[in-house]
Motif scaffolding. Structure first.
Motif, short mmCIF file in Angstrom:
data_model
loop_
_atom_site.label_atom_id
_atom_site.label_comp_id
_atom_site.label_asym_id
_atom_site.label_seq_id
_atom_site.Cartn_x
_atom_site.Cartn_y
_atom_site.Cartn_z
N ALA A 1 0.84 -1.21 0.00
CA ALA A 1 0.00 0.00 0.00
C ALA A 1 0.87 1.25 0.00
N LYS A 2 1.98 1.21 0.70
CA LYS A 2 2.87 2.36 0.76
C LYS A 2 3.35 2.76 -0.63
N GLU A 3 3.71 1.77 -1.44
CA GLU A 3 4.15 2.06 -2.80
C GLU A 3 3.04 2.68 -3.63
N LEU A 4 1.83 2.16 -3.49
CA LEU A 4 0.72 2.63 -4.30
C LEU A 4 0.16 3.97 -3.83
N CYS A 5 0.43 4.32 -2.58
CA CYS A 5 -0.05 5.59 -2.05
C CYS A 5 0.84 6.77 -2.44
N ARG A 6 1.99 6.53 -3.02
CA ARG A 6 2.93 7.60 -3.35
C ARG A 6 2.39 8.47 -4.47
#
Length: 299
Positions: free
Chosen positions: A294-299
């Protein structure tokens, strides 16, 4: 989503989906039960403890196969509800209550406590990450087109749609709207339809040339069609970067402990292969399993 399991390009976004099945009546009924749930003696800040006390978790779904829908027997099913049943059982919550609503109502309904979790195969993107917190995605997804048999206009990308001056449609709130606009298709020229089935009907009747959706949905919708087919999956390109989307469960921003506990379980299931075994009956392939976060996609 298909493809590599390595870290993908940055995502852009939007969330897709979906169609109203039970509609506002179901959501309203849910709201009534939600008020009662709020009276729990368990502190509201400890969401997992509250759900254990209630014995039930309310899942917001958007009524689209294969993500979350009502089957021919009238039962709630789909990859997200089935996954939720397994994970919440392991977290000590025995009962899962899916609630179907319009896709655009999912995040507002979650934040107004009309349900506890959104489990609609929701795409994780920066805009949504400002409103809710996500578990790591259970799948990744590419796009595909529904076109006439033989793909007479040779459409394999949004750029092809521009070149061919083809009539494009997609669904309400779909990420494909943004992808089409980024490719140069005026938003006013995009036809918005209720769902992929309506898109299939429009393609078959010749009212539109192409319906844009997820690769998984497209291939399932055309399975029995004699007039239409799905193109090979492809990654939309925005600002020179290929887009690989990931879908996951959404939680209220205050429910970090619940989200973290959910993440622990989903990572165990990814490692053991159990996650794929649950998703496979709904048409997912091994290529659509993911190591995205999720961290990657939230960038």
């Amino acid at each position: 989503m298909a493809r590599t399991q390595k870290a993908p390009p940055r995502q852009t976004g939007s969330l897709r989906r979906r169609t109203l099945l039970l509609g506002s009546a179901a959501l309203g009924a849910l709201g009534a039960t939600g008020g009662a749930a709020g009276c729990s003696r368990v502190p509201s800040g400890d969401a997992l403890a509250r759900l254990k006390s209630q014995g039930t978790v309310r899942l917001g779904i958007a009524g689209e196969a294969p993500y979350g829908y009502v089957d021919d027997q009238g039962d709630f099913t789909g990859e997200a509800p089935e996954l939720a049943r397994v994970i919440f059982k392991r977290l000590g919550v025995d009962s899962v209550q899916p609630v179907a609503t319009d896709f655009a109502s999912l995040i507002p309904g979650l934040n107004s406590q009309q349900f506890d979790v959104v489990s609609a195969g929701m795409y994780i993107n920066p805009e949504r990450c400002q409103q809710v917190i996500f578990a790591d995605p259970e799948y990744q997804m590419l796009d595909s087109f529904i076109v006439r048999k033989g793909n007479p206009k040779d459409l394999h990308s949004y750029e092809d749609v521009v070149r061919a001056k083809a009539r494009l449609a997609t669904g309400t709130g779909y990420a494909e709207i943004g992808y089409a606009v980024a490719a140069g298709i005026p938003e006013k020229d995009i036809v918005i339809l209720q769902d992929p089935v309506a898109g299939l009907n429009a393609v078959e009747s010749g009212r539109i040339d192409v319906f844009a959706g997820t690769a998984l949905t497209a291939r399932q919708v055309v399975a029995k069609s004699r007039k239409a087919e799905a193109t090979e999956p492809f990654a939309a390109v925005v600002d020179g970067e290929k887009q690989i989307d990931g879908g996951g469960f959404a939680f209220r921003p205050t429910d970090t402990e619940l989200r973290d506990a959910f993440n622990v379980e989903i990572h165990k299931m990814k490692k053991s292969g159990e996650l794929f075994r649950i998703l496979k009956p709904f048409g997912f392939t091994q290529n659509e399993m993911t190591t995205l976060t999720a961290k990657e996609l939230c960038r």
